[in-house]
Design a protein around this motif. Structure first.
Motif, mmCIF file in Angstrom:
data_model
loop_
_atom_site.group_PDB
_atom_site.id
_atom_site.type_symbol
_atom_site.label_atom_id
_atom_site.label_comp_id
_atom_site.label_asym_id
_atom_site.label_seq_id
_atom_site.Cartn_x
_atom_site.Cartn_y
_atom_site.Cartn_z
ATOM 1 N N LYS A 223 -17.952 17.525 -38.944
ATOM 2 C CA LYS A 223 -17.576 16.130 -38.736
ATOM 3 C C LYS A 223 -17.979 15.657 -37.343
ATOM 4 N N LYS A 224 -17.809 16.523 -36.344
ATOM 5 C CA LYS A 224 -18.179 16.164 -34.977
ATOM 6 C C LYS A 224 -19.680 15.947 -34.855
ATOM 7 N N ILE A 225 -20.448 16.849 -35.484
ATOM 8 C CA ILE A 225 -21.914 16.734 -35.434
ATOM 9 C C ILE A 225 -22.386 15.440 -36.082
ATOM 10 N N VAL A 226 -21.788 15.109 -37.237
ATOM 11 C CA VAL A 226 -22.156 13.876 -37.929
ATOM 12 C C VAL A 226 -21.807 12.661 -37.081
ATOM 13 N N ALA A 227 -20.628 12.681 -36.469
ATOM 14 C CA ALA A 227 -20.189 11.550 -35.647
ATOM 15 C C ALA A 227 -21.099 11.351 -34.442
ATOM 16 N N GLN A 228 -21.576 12.456 -33.862
ATOM 17 C CA GLN A 228 -22.438 12.360 -32.690
ATOM 18 C C GLN A 228 -23.852 11.906 -33.047
ATOM 19 N N SER A 229 -24.222 12.070 -34.304
ATOM 20 C CA SER A 229 -25.600 11.761 -34.709
ATOM 21 C C SER A 229 -25.804 10.322 -35.148
ATOM 22 N N ARG A 230 -24.722 9.550 -35.190
ATOM 23 C CA ARG A 230 -24.878 8.155 -35.600
ATOM 24 C C ARG A 230 -24.152 7.235 -34.640
ATOM 25 N N ASP A 231 -24.529 5.970 -34.663
ATOM 26 C CA ASP A 231 -23.977 4.991 -33.723
ATOM 27 C C ASP A 231 -22.522 4.639 -34.048
ATOM 28 N N ASP A 232 -22.210 4.581 -35.334
ATOM 29 C CA ASP A 232 -20.860 4.227 -35.752
ATOM 30 C C ASP A 232 -20.020 5.487 -35.908
ATOM 31 N N PRO A 233 -19.037 5.717 -35.020
ATOM 32 C CA PRO A 233 -18.233 6.940 -35.079
ATOM 33 C C PRO A 233 -17.150 6.910 -36.159
ATOM 34 N N LYS A 234 -17.004 5.786 -36.842
ATOM 35 C CA LYS A 234 -15.961 5.660 -37.844
ATOM 36 C C LYS A 234 -16.210 6.609 -39.017
ATOM 37 N N MET B 153 -15.015 9.274 -22.725
ATOM 38 C CA MET B 153 -15.185 9.134 -24.175
ATOM 39 C C MET B 153 -16.612 8.719 -24.461
ATOM 40 N N ARG B 154 -17.233 9.338 -25.508
ATOM 41 C CA ARG B 154 -18.610 9.084 -25.836
ATOM 42 C C ARG B 154 -18.712 8.677 -27.293
ATOM 43 N N ALA B 155 -19.161 7.485 -27.565
ATOM 44 C CA ALA B 155 -19.301 6.971 -28.925
ATOM 45 C C ALA B 155 -17.997 7.101 -29.705
ATOM 46 N N GLY B 156 -16.885 6.828 -28.981
ATOM 47 C CA GLY B 156 -15.588 6.854 -29.641
ATOM 48 C C GLY B 156 -15.029 8.238 -29.865
ATOM 49 N N ILE B 157 -15.692 9.296 -29.338
ATOM 50 C CA ILE B 157 -15.232 10.669 -29.528
ATOM 51 C C ILE B 157 -14.614 11.160 -28.236
ATOM 52 N N PRO B 158 -13.355 11.621 -28.244
ATOM 53 C CA PRO B 158 -12.720 12.139 -27.041
ATOM 54 C C PRO B 158 -13.552 13.247 -26.421
ATOM 55 N N GLU B 159 -13.570 13.307 -25.087
ATOM 56 C CA GLU B 159 -14.420 14.266 -24.389
ATOM 57 C C GLU B 159 -14.051 15.706 -24.691
#
Length: 310
Positions: free
Chosen positions: A109-120, A1-7
């Motif tokens: 949504k995935k791109i945005v989540a990967q571009s910031r520290d907070d995955p929420k 898992m990377r920054a709270g995002i499942p692999e």
């Protein structure tokens, strides 16, 4: 898992090519087609209700009193099969529109989540991603929507190809993009509510109710308000798509057609309210609302099951 995002969602692996995960696009298209097949007769009644009552047109007569009356009369006069007239462009539309819209939404949504520290996730991000995906996909798929509406209303086209040839030959490429403005607006309105609200609700209900129940309840919640917000735009879109603007000097179709009644979205809105009252902007509201719940449930249940495939 990377920054709270499942692999399997955030990284490369099965279902990815050069970092692009194709699964949301394919799964979304399949789920959308399944939902369309299950609810299409209701959509046919909605289209018939929305075009009736137009002054100075072939559809001036109020033939149907409501959704159930339309279902009964269409089945009685033309046979049950008539309720599925236009299903081929509808399925084609969902293959394009559904795949691009939902696939782009979840990819953004995935791109945005990967571009910031907070995955929420936050509501604003979900809304912007949903609107962007909806407007893009609806504009691209507009020709299939025009063909669907024409087949549902006219009923004399026995295939997608014959309807396409009729539109292209008499109206040119512009005829296939009739009503693209309100189509994009309607898609944006629906997506701005449905997708973010569904994700928001499911994220909070799943721990308490389990996946299946949470999916069903979230689908119904996502339907609340979208019918109210989108129906006026949908009426305008349907009426613009159904009217014909023949090419200058072109051959007049021997088949009955709706004359050019409106110059654009605003003119359609003004004439509809002036001639039929404000309530006319909500013609087809009941089938729109009734269809939205089952459509969402079928879509999201199918999509969630497909996501479980490795």
């Amino acid at each position: 898992m990377r920054a709270g995002i499942p692999e399997e969602v955030g990284g490369m692996g099965v279902g990815t090519t050069n970092g692009l995960d194709w699964r949301p696009f394919v799964y979304s298209g399949l789920a959308a087609c399944t939902a369309e097949l299950g609810t299409f007769p209701i959509d046919t009644t909605k289209t018939r209700l929305q075009i009736q009552g137009q002054r100075n047109s072939l559809h001036a007569e109020l033939r149907y009193r409501g959704m159930t009356h339309a279902l009964r009369e269409i089945s009685r006069q033309d046979g049950f099969k008539a309720l599925y007239t236009g299903i081929s462009p509808a399925v084609l539309r969902q293959s394009v529109y559904g795949s691009i819209k939902f696939g782009t939404y979840y990819s953004l949504k995935k791109i945005v989540a990967q571009s910031r520290d907070d995955p929420k996730e936050d509501v604003l991000t979900n809304v912007l991603c949903a609107v962007t995906a909806a407007m893009l996909s609806s504009a691209i798929a507009n020709p299939t929507d025009v063909l669907k509406v024409r087949m549902q209303v006219q009923g004399h086209h026995h295939s997608l190809i014959s309807c396409f040839r009729d539109v292209y030959f008499h109206e040119g490429l512009g005829g296939l993009w009739r009503g693209v403005g309100p189509t994009a607006q309607r898609a944006a309105i629906i997506a701005a509510v449905k997708l973010p609200v569904y994700d928001f609700s499911k994220d909070r209900l799943t721990p308490k109710l389990g996946d299946t129940i949470a999916t069903i309840i979230s689908s119904f919640i996502a339907s609340i308000g979208t019918a109210i917000a989108s129906t006026p735009t949908d009426v305008i879109r349907t009426r613009l798509m159904n009217q014909r603007k023949f090419k200058t000097g072109g051959i007049t179709s021997p088949l009955p057609h709706t004359a050019l009644l409106y110059s654009g979205s605003l003119d359609c809105c003004i004439q509809t309210v002036r001639n039929e009252g404000v309530g006319a902007l909500y013609k087809g509201f009941i089938p729109t609302w009734v269809r939205m719940g089952p459509w969402n449930i079928i879509f999201f249940l199918t999509y969630e099951q497909l996501k479980k495939i490795n």
